[in-house]
Design a protein around this motif. Sequence first.
Motif, PDB file in Angstrom:
ATOM      1  N   SER B 104       0.729  -1.291  -0.112  1.00  0.00           N
ATOM      2  CA  SER B 104       0.051   0.096  -0.049  1.00  0.00           C
ATOM      3  C   SER B 104       0.848   1.271  -0.010  1.00  0.00           C
ATOM      4  N   SER B 142      -7.773  -4.459  -5.405  1.00  0.00           N
ATOM      5  CA  SER B 142      -8.322  -3.332  -4.344  1.00  0.00           C
ATOM      6  C   SER B 142      -9.059  -4.144  -3.228  1.00  0.00           C
ATOM      7  N   LEU B 143     -10.030  -5.146  -3.477  1.00  0.00           N
ATOM      8  CA  LEU B 143     -10.632  -5.567  -2.705  1.00  0.00           C
ATOM      9  C   LEU B 143      -9.661  -6.442  -1.598  1.00  0.00           C
ATOM     10  N   LEU B 145      -6.574  -6.308  -1.259  1.00  0.00           N
ATOM     11  CA  LEU B 145      -5.509  -5.238  -0.220  1.00  0.00           C
ATOM     12  C   LEU B 145      -6.210  -4.666   0.534  1.00  0.00           C
ATOM     13  N   GLY B 146      -7.454  -4.144   0.307  1.00  0.00           N
ATOM     14  CA  GLY B 146      -8.207  -3.493   1.413  1.00  0.00           C
ATOM     15  C   GLY B 146      -8.568  -4.328   2.685  1.00  0.00           C
ATOM     16  N   TRP B 147      -8.877  -5.609   2.309  1.00  0.00           N
ATOM     17  CA  TRP B 147      -9.173  -6.666   3.238  1.00  0.00           C
ATOM     18  C   TRP B 147      -7.875  -7.043   4.089  1.00  0.00           C
ATOM     19  N   ILE B 149      -5.189  -5.308   4.494  1.00  0.00           N
ATOM     20  CA  ILE B 149      -4.781  -4.373   5.519  1.00  0.00           C
ATOM     21  C   ILE B 149      -5.408  -4.483   6.984  1.00  0.00           C
ATOM     22  N   PHE B 150      -6.943  -4.672   6.736  1.00  0.00           N
ATOM     23  CA  PHE B 150      -7.470  -4.541   8.203  1.00  0.00           C
ATOM     24  C   PHE B 150      -7.119  -6.109   8.745  1.00  0.00           C
ATOM     25  N   ASN B 153      -3.643  -5.592  10.408  1.00  0.00           N
ATOM     26  CA  ASN B 153      -3.639  -4.699  11.646  1.00  0.00           C
ATOM     27  C   ASN B 153      -4.043  -5.438  12.925  1.00  0.00           C
ATOM     28  N   PRO B 155      -4.863  -4.841  16.102  1.00  0.00           N
ATOM     29  CA  PRO B 155      -5.825  -4.422  16.758  1.00  0.00           C
ATOM     30  C   PRO B 155      -7.266  -4.540  16.074  1.00  0.00           C
ATOM     31  N   MET B 156      -7.037  -4.094  14.605  1.00  0.00           N
ATOM     32  CA  MET B 156      -8.121  -4.262  13.839  1.00  0.00           C
ATOM     33  C   MET B 156      -8.631  -5.500  13.725  1.00  0.00           C
ATOM     34  N   PHE B 159     -10.465  -6.674  16.284  1.00  0.00           N
ATOM     35  CA  PHE B 159     -11.884  -5.489  16.387  1.00  0.00           C
ATOM     36  C   PHE B 159     -12.806  -6.512  15.538  1.00  0.00           C
TER      37      PHE B 159
END
Lengths: 183, 183
Positions: B104, B142-143, B145-147, B149-150, B153, B155-156, B159
């Motif tokens: 990213s 994008s989908l 990568l976006g997933w 990334i969360f 992370n 703590p994410m 969550f």
Amino acid sequence: MARRSNIDLTRALILGAAFEIMEQEGLDALSTRRLAARLSVQGPALYWHIRNKDELLGMMAASIYAEARAAVPRAEGWREWLTHYGLALHEAFRCRRDAARLCSIAKPIGDPREAAGAIAAPLVAFGLPEAKALSYQASVISLALGWAIFEVNGPMHAFLGSFMDLGKTFRTGLDALVEGYSA
Amino acid sequence: MARRSNIDLTRALILGAAFEIMEQEGLDALSTRRLAARLSVQGPALYWHIRNKDELLGMMAASIYAEARAAVPRAEGWREWLTHYGLALHEAFRCRRDAARLCSIAKPIGDPREAAGAIAAPLVAFGLPEAKALSYQASVISLALGWAIFEVNGPMHAFLGSFMDLGKTFRTGLDALVEGYSA
DNA sequence: ACCTGAACACCGTTCAAGT
DNA sequence: ACCTGAACACCGTTCAAGT
């Protein structure tokens, strides 16, 4: 923005100044020392009000998500709401400089169960079960964030822009995703 | 990994060591100084072989994408290929520590036109026009990568994981996206 | 050609001390 | 209660100098 002085620091003041730096100079320029300087204070003073830089970034990300949610216009069904939410997020990630990068590194703050309820609420209001609502939104957020990350990366933007219209292509993908959930 | 010494530095050696550090200690630990130390050399020595840290990160990202592309099994149509590509990317972003964060922030390297051709090739082989191929892949990337990334992370991840099965929910979103493109 | 040493201009965070 | 000064352990990068 006139230089302040002799005014008490508050978390709200710190948050505002942090956004100013990020928007004006970029996320890389958002150091605790610069932030403190903008508030006419020494670096360590911030640590009385915030636990550390991660907490600050978490607050900033939460504020961006909240703003995007608030920007979604009234919808007539969950599909429409989801599409507009995706567009609002995409917009938020692109209009505030480095918002996408920020949200990709920020750690969530606050209670998960509480947050989940608030996040799911708009779709639950349209009759979707909470689990589905969260699932759909997670993918829409991921798609918007993933796209924005590439669009916000200067050289990557030029790279992708040389063979597609980024805005239109994101919209096509978002429509496909929502359409796919309907089936 | 035995400590080397008196061996010429090469870009390949540097790239390999960079991946080792990222996987063993995380992206934050990948500093030019540490990288040099692992290669038994002083920090500035790297700059003879690479332009700067951004170029190194670009090389690393390109290598991750290439590996994911190579990991896609033989498919019978563009839909199947696209789905497996999404799964392979998601896997790549999750199995190599911090690969998602790396991709990213990495700036693309090399010639856009050349890269676009190579990227689109697998879908074009199934009869899709290049513009559509690139558009579809951009959203799938994008989908994923976006997933990722969360999910990456810490703590994410905790969550989100507290109210959904991350792997299954990603798969559902990917299927919806590909399904939506079919309509 | 390839690497070192020293330097520049930074970081986030801690902690005793001041007010 | 709230902030400063000084310090610690780092960064990426440049550049003259060595071999």
